[in-house]
Design an enzyme around this catalytic site. Sequence first.
Site, PDB file in Angstrom:
ATOM      1  N   TYR A 148      38.229 -10.196  65.145  1.00  0.00           N
ATOM      2  CA  TYR A 148      36.861 -10.204  64.615  1.00  0.00           C
ATOM      3  C   TYR A 148      36.860 -10.738  63.188  1.00  0.00           C
ATOM      4  O   TYR A 148      36.082 -11.644  62.852  1.00  0.00           O
ATOM      5  CB  TYR A 148      36.286  -8.789  64.667  1.00  0.00           C
TER       6      TYR A 148
HETATM    7  N1  LIG Z   1      26.518  -2.801  61.020  1.00  0.00           N
HETATM    8  C1  LIG Z   1      27.306  -2.984  59.954  1.00  0.00           C
HETATM    9  O1  LIG Z   1      27.652  -2.022  59.225  1.00  0.00           O
HETATM   10  C2  LIG Z   1      27.820  -4.357  59.625  1.00  0.00           C
HETATM   11  C3  LIG Z   1      27.317  -5.482  60.269  1.00  0.00           C
HETATM   12  N2  LIG Z   1      27.806  -6.722  59.925  1.00  0.00           N
HETATM   13  C4  LIG Z   1      27.230  -7.916  60.566  1.00  0.00           C
HETATM   14  O2  LIG Z   1      25.812  -7.876  60.452  1.00  0.00           O
HETATM   15  C5  LIG Z   1      25.219  -8.427  61.648  1.00  0.00           C
HETATM   16  C6  LIG Z   1      24.284  -7.390  62.277  1.00  0.00           C
HETATM   17  O3  LIG Z   1      25.026  -6.201  62.506  1.00  0.00           O
HETATM   18  P1  LIG Z   1      24.532  -5.133  63.613  1.00  0.00           P
HETATM   19  O4  LIG Z   1      23.060  -5.163  63.739  1.00  0.00           O
HETATM   20  O5  LIG Z   1      25.219  -3.850  63.311  1.00  0.00           O
HETATM   21  O6  LIG Z   1      25.156  -5.762  64.941  1.00  0.00           O
HETATM   22  P2  LIG Z   1      25.120  -5.173  66.444  1.00  0.00           P
HETATM   23  O7  LIG Z   1      26.519  -5.290  66.964  1.00  0.00           O
HETATM   24  O8  LIG Z   1      24.456  -3.856  66.459  1.00  0.00           O
HETATM   25  O9  LIG Z   1      24.179  -6.234  67.207  1.00  0.00           O
HETATM   26  C7  LIG Z   1      24.612  -7.531  67.347  1.00  0.00           C
HETATM   27  C8  LIG Z   1      23.621  -8.328  68.166  1.00  0.00           C
HETATM   28  O10 LIG Z   1      24.317  -9.484  68.615  1.00  0.00           O
HETATM   29  C9  LIG Z   1      24.083  -9.623  70.007  1.00  0.00           C
HETATM   30  N3  LIG Z   1      25.227 -10.213  70.708  1.00  0.00           N
HETATM   31  C10 LIG Z   1      26.478  -9.720  70.816  1.00  0.00           C
HETATM   32  N4  LIG Z   1      27.219 -10.499  71.630  1.00  0.00           N
HETATM   33  C11 LIG Z   1      26.400 -11.500  72.052  1.00  0.00           C
HETATM   34  C12 LIG Z   1      26.568 -12.612  72.919  1.00  0.00           C
HETATM   35  N5  LIG Z   1      27.717 -12.834  73.556  1.00  0.00           N
HETATM   36  N6  LIG Z   1      25.514 -13.443  73.115  1.00  0.00           N
HETATM   37  C13 LIG Z   1      24.335 -13.208  72.499  1.00  0.00           C
HETATM   38  N7  LIG Z   1      24.102 -12.176  71.672  1.00  0.00           N
HETATM   39  C14 LIG Z   1      25.137 -11.331  71.456  1.00  0.00           C
HETATM   40  C15 LIG Z   1      23.839  -8.241  70.525  1.00  0.00           C
HETATM   41  O11 LIG Z   1      23.115  -8.350  71.739  1.00  0.00           O
HETATM   42  P3  LIG Z   1      22.954  -7.142  72.791  1.00  0.00           P
HETATM   43  O12 LIG Z   1      21.496  -6.874  72.775  1.00  0.00           O
HETATM   44  O13 LIG Z   1      23.456  -7.629  74.115  1.00  0.00           O
HETATM   45  O14 LIG Z   1      23.762  -5.991  72.302  1.00  0.00           O
HETATM   46  C16 LIG Z   1      23.080  -7.603  69.383  1.00  0.00           C
HETATM   47  O15 LIG Z   1      21.693  -7.837  69.503  1.00  0.00           O
HETATM   48  C17 LIG Z   1      26.385  -8.829  62.544  1.00  0.00           C
HETATM   49  O16 LIG Z   1      26.685 -10.200  62.364  1.00  0.00           O
HETATM   50  C18 LIG Z   1      27.530  -7.967  62.052  1.00  0.00           C
HETATM   51  O17 LIG Z   1      28.806  -8.542  62.323  1.00  0.00           O
HETATM   52  C19 LIG Z   1      28.812  -6.899  59.003  1.00  0.00           C
HETATM   53  C20 LIG Z   1      29.345  -5.809  58.372  1.00  0.00           C
HETATM   54  C21 LIG Z   1      28.846  -4.473  58.606  1.00  0.00           C
HETATM   55  N1  LIG Z   2      28.448  -6.860  65.324  1.00  0.00           N
HETATM   56  C1  LIG Z   2      28.805  -5.833  64.544  1.00  0.00           C
HETATM   57  N2  LIG Z   2      29.641  -6.032  63.506  1.00  0.00           N
HETATM   58  C2  LIG Z   2      30.014  -4.969  62.748  1.00  0.00           C
HETATM   59  C3  LIG Z   2      29.537  -3.683  63.019  1.00  0.00           C
HETATM   60  C4  LIG Z   2      28.638  -3.514  64.119  1.00  0.00           C
HETATM   61  O1  LIG Z   2      28.178  -2.392  64.408  1.00  0.00           O
HETATM   62  N3  LIG Z   2      28.311  -4.599  64.843  1.00  0.00           N
HETATM   63  N4  LIG Z   2      29.898  -2.613  62.249  1.00  0.00           N
HETATM   64  C5  LIG Z   2      30.788  -2.751  61.257  1.00  0.00           C
HETATM   65  C6  LIG Z   2      31.190  -1.509  60.508  1.00  0.00           C
HETATM   66  O2  LIG Z   2      30.065  -0.857  59.986  1.00  0.00           O
HETATM   67  C7  LIG Z   2      32.160  -1.726  59.366  1.00  0.00           C
HETATM   68  O3  LIG Z   2      31.551  -2.533  58.410  1.00  0.00           O
HETATM   69  C8  LIG Z   2      32.516  -0.392  58.706  1.00  0.00           C
HETATM   70  O4  LIG Z   2      33.273   0.378  59.530  1.00  0.00           O
HETATM   71  C9  LIG Z   2      31.381  -4.060  60.913  1.00  0.00           C
HETATM   72  N5  LIG Z   2      30.865  -5.131  61.721  1.00  0.00           N
END
Ligand SMILES: NC(=O)C1=CN([C@@H]2O[C@H](COP(=O)(O)OP(=O)(O)OC[C@H]3O[C@@H](n4cnc5c(N)ncnc54)[C@H](OP(=O)(O)O)[C@@H]3O)[C@@H](O)[C@H]2O)C=CC1
Ligand SMILES: Nc1nc2c(c(=O)[nH]1)N=C([C@H](O)[C@@H](O)CO)CN2
Length: 236
Positions: A148
């Site tokens: 990742y």
């Molecule tokens: N949450 C956090 O603390 C952190 C988040 N981030 C980044 O911020 C962004 C948002 O995070 P967050 O909302 O938590 O992410 P989530 O993992 O909760 O949601 C990700 C979204 O991407 C979609 N997705 C995943 N795989 C695919 C695929 N193969 N094709 C199309 N869509 C897909 C999911 O669709 P589906 O509806 O099918 O689940 C979902 O809607 C991400 O890029 C994440 O990496 C970075 C660091 C920390």
């Molecule tokens: N697609 C996602 N990316 C990440 C997620 C997630 O929920 N969906 N969560 C994290 C964590 O919060 C990490 O930042 C701390 O443990 C990272 N990326």
Amino acid sequence: MSKTILITGVGKRVGFYLAQHLSQEGYQVVGTYRTLRPALQKLEALGVKLFQCDFYDIAQTEQLIAELKANYSSLRGIIHNASDWLPDKDHECAIATIEKMMRIHASTPYALNLALAPLLQSNQLQFSDIIHITDYVVDKGSKKHAAYAASKAALQNLTLSFAAKYAPKIKVNSIAPAMLMFNPDDDDNYKQKALNKALIKQEGGEVEALRAVKYLLDSSYTTGQTLKIDGGRHLV
Ligand SMILES: NC(=O)C1=CN([C@@H]2O[C@H](COP(=O)(O)OP(=O)(O)OC[C@H]3O[C@@H](n4cnc5c(N)ncnc54)[C@H](OP(=O)(O)O)[C@@H]3O)[C@@H](O)[C@H]2O)C=CC1
Ligand SMILES: Nc1nc2c(c(=O)[nH]1)N=C([C@H](O)[C@@H](O)CO)CN2
């Protein structure tokens, strides 16, 4: 004058929040989703145009590109939010894991940016924007999510290449969050450990991502940069 913004992964959490608030602020949001959920009806009620696409399926991605080019003559921006936080598994699945990570976090943004750049260029405004949502781990790696982290590092490098390629019309930047939102199955012990990794010991929340997006959309001078929204984690 197009205010149409494409956001990938609007089905839940940060992507849903960005689609909801940017549409309420006057942008015409086009959102992609993978999994159909009832909550998507709320986005449609706000005028968000939805396209179903699983980016792990190249044919679906190509179909999405064709539909976007057939339905839109210009774009104000693209926000690459879609992401899968897959942990490293045992060696039997290693190739499959890193190929999936590269597909969602690097190949798909790469293909969409190249295909949709003409729409971003034809926007009548001074600037268009591409925003890559990466991750704090780009700078540090991850013991449990190495594939990742590597794929998010690839996306970060695409920010540099595309910023140079498309300047000055299209600004290209990254947003690198750390602890934005916990997941429902995160237990208290995990949460406390995660919060203790930063100076500001709280979740940033979806609002921090929206604030960063709005700064980048409003900027007339920032490109090729990374907005790090990490609670000071780099100093701990
Ligand atoms: N949450 C956090 O603390 C952190 C988040 N981030 C980044 O911020 C962004 C948002 O995070 P967050 O909302 O938590 O992410 P989530 O993992 O909760 O949601 C990700 C979204 O991407 C979609 N997705 C995943 N795989 C695919 C695929 N193969 N094709 C199309 N869509 C897909 C999911 O669709 P589906 O509806 O099918 O689940 C979902 O809607 C991400 O890029 C994440 O990496 C970075 C660091 C920390
Ligand atoms: N697609 C996602 N990316 C990440 C997620 C997630 O929920 N969906 N969560 C994290 C964590 O919060 C990490 O930042 C701390 O443990 C990272 N990326």
